[in-house]
Design an enzyme around this catalytic site. Structure first.
Site, PDB file in Angstrom:
ATOM      1  N   ASP A  58     -37.126  87.986 -25.562  1.00 10.20           N
ATOM      2  CA  ASP A  58     -36.852  86.622 -25.095  1.00 10.20           C
ATOM      3  C   ASP A  58     -36.850  86.526 -23.560  1.00 10.20           C
ATOM      4  O   ASP A  58     -35.886  86.034 -22.954  1.00 10.20           O
ATOM      5  CB  ASP A  58     -35.478  86.147 -25.602  1.00 10.20           C
ATOM      6  N   GLU A  80     -37.866  77.002 -32.211  1.00 13.09           N
ATOM      7  CA  GLU A  80     -36.902  77.543 -31.236  1.00 13.09           C
ATOM      8  C   GLU A  80     -37.661  77.899 -29.959  1.00 13.09           C
ATOM      9  O   GLU A  80     -38.838  77.612 -29.819  1.00 13.09           O
ATOM     10  CB  GLU A  80     -36.192  78.788 -31.806  1.00 13.09           C
TER      11      GLU A  80
HETATM   12  O1  FUB Z   1     -33.199  87.017 -29.791  1.00 11.06           O
HETATM   13  C1  FUB Z   1     -32.591  86.277 -30.797  1.00 11.06           C
HETATM   14  C2  FUB Z   1     -33.425  85.104 -31.165  1.00 11.06           C
HETATM   15  O2  FUB Z   1     -34.696  85.532 -31.613  1.00 11.06           O
HETATM   16  C3  FUB Z   1     -33.750  84.168 -30.037  1.00 11.06           C
HETATM   17  O3  FUB Z   1     -32.680  83.363 -29.648  1.00 11.06           O
HETATM   18  C4  FUB Z   1     -34.900  83.450 -30.641  1.00 11.06           C
HETATM   19  O4  FUB Z   1     -35.634  82.668 -29.763  1.00 11.06           O
HETATM   20  C5  FUB Z   1     -35.691  84.605 -31.220  1.00 11.06           C
HETATM   21  O5  FUB Z   1     -36.511  85.218 -30.273  1.00 11.06           O
END
Ligand code: FUB
Length: 348
Positions: free
Chosen positions: A42, A249
């Site tokens: 991320d 997301e």
């Molecule tokens: O790293 C945990 C979660 O996985 C992140 O918040 C999302 O965007 C995904 O990459």
């Protein structure tokens, strides 16, 4: 002789086709992990004082079984990385913020982001509180690499995951956020937390990400978070069933040639896509793919300009082969003359 050669060739083709079908054909990545001694994911990249700083999640093997809500992503601290040049040495600055020093912490430090204003660096992070509800917290530090001191409470009115902080040309800062499934955005449809909040059915409008302007002190929302409208070329909203284009997301915002580019992950179709608009609030019109699926379930990115070029920071699971143990990477991102982004394939 010729028939032997031909049957050997046919055998090779059938082995390759079989391997491709099973997903075992070796893919050559276009770029290599930036660090190899810890797992990172991320990556939110920013340029501060002429250097690149990367604010990633710090993946660990917490021994929690994998599920659709992402319980196995049980991260406990953040490390910040920096580099003077793309392709140059990458420095891991050690622990910048530890979950044990966050007063309201429950579990799971997910994807962070950072900003600078008036001599202070701000680290924004999603974390489940003691009731297991994701909130967004903020911590402050005097350097880009911390150490960061967390506020006693999460940002009032914040919820869900994946904060992205964006500084507009007039000096205002906006926080983009949200994530469905394990990110809990489906539990906030009414504006209040509903533990029974369900995902949309295929023919319902897709759930939308949120944005809120930050107040002058950078520690609170200056307004109630608003939904970000993402439309197709005909001006229609995406349905839940449009899962190769609708929001899941990993929000990111950047400006290019006067336009606002809102990019995000499509989640279960594993793409990073983008939509453009004329205001930081949108509406945004879907344009296309930034990054095709990477190895590993999640796809998450940031886009930043550095020394006259644009770069995409992203992750995959090259080092571990495990969904929750990822490694951050960078590659150049290019625009066409009309402002569209040339899609990136992460493997040759
Ligand atoms: O790293 C945990 C979660 O996985 C992140 O918040 C999302 O965007 C995904 O990459």
């Amino acid at each position: 002789m010729l028939s032997k050669l031909l049957s050997g060739f046919l055998l090779l083709i059938s082995v390759a086709a079989n391997a491709q079908e099973k997903g075992t054909l070796h893919k050559r990545p276009i770029s290599q992990p930036l660090v190899k001694d810890i797992f990172t994911a991320d990556p939110s990249a920013h340029v501060f004082n002429g250097k690149i700083y990367i604010y990633p999640s710090h993946d660990i093997n917490a021994g929690i079984p994998e599920n659709d809500l992402g319980d196995h992503f049980a991260m406990k601290d953040y490390h910040i990385l920096s580099m003077d040049s793309i392709g140059g040495k990458v420095t891991d600055h050690g622990v910048a913020l530890d979950i044990k020093n966050i007063p309201w912490a429950g579990r799971q430090l997910w994807a962070p982001d950072a900003a600078y204003k008036n001599g202070t660096y701000y680290l924004y992070f999603p974390l489940k509180d003691k009731k297991d509800v994701f909130r967004i917290g903020v911590a402050t530090g005097k350097t880009p690499v911390g150490p960061f001191t967390a506020e006693k409470e999460p940002i009032k009115g914040s919820f869900s995951i994946d904060p992205c902080v964006f500084k507009d040309k007039d000096g205002s800062y906006y926080l983009y956020f949200g994530g469905i499934w394990g990110g809990q955005l489906q539990k906030w449809t009414t504006g209040n937390y509903d533990p029974d909040g369900k995902l949309r059915t295929p023919n319902e409008n897709a759930i939308l990400p949120r944005v809120a302007k930050l107040s002058g002190d950078m520690k609170s929302f200056a307004e109630t978070p608003k939904e970000i409208t993402i439309l197709d070329a005909k001006g229609n909203r995406f349905l839940e069933a449009d899962n190769d284009k609708r929001f899941f997301e990993a929000s990111w915002m950047h400006r290019y040639n006067g336009k606002y580019y809102f990019s995000y992950s499509t989640g279960d179709t594993h793409k990073i896509v983008y939509a453009t608009g004329d205001s930081p609030y949108g509406p945004f019109t879907y344009q296309g793919v930034v990054l095709n699926p990477v190895e590993g379930w999640t796809n998450h990115h940031s886009i930043v300009a550095f020394k006259g070029k644009w770069y995409l920071f992203y992750h995959d699971t090259q080092l571990s082969g495990k969904t929750h143990l990822r490694n951050v990477k960078v590659t150049e991102l290019k625009y066409r003359k009309d402002g569209s982004i040339i899609p990136i394939d992460p493997y040759f």
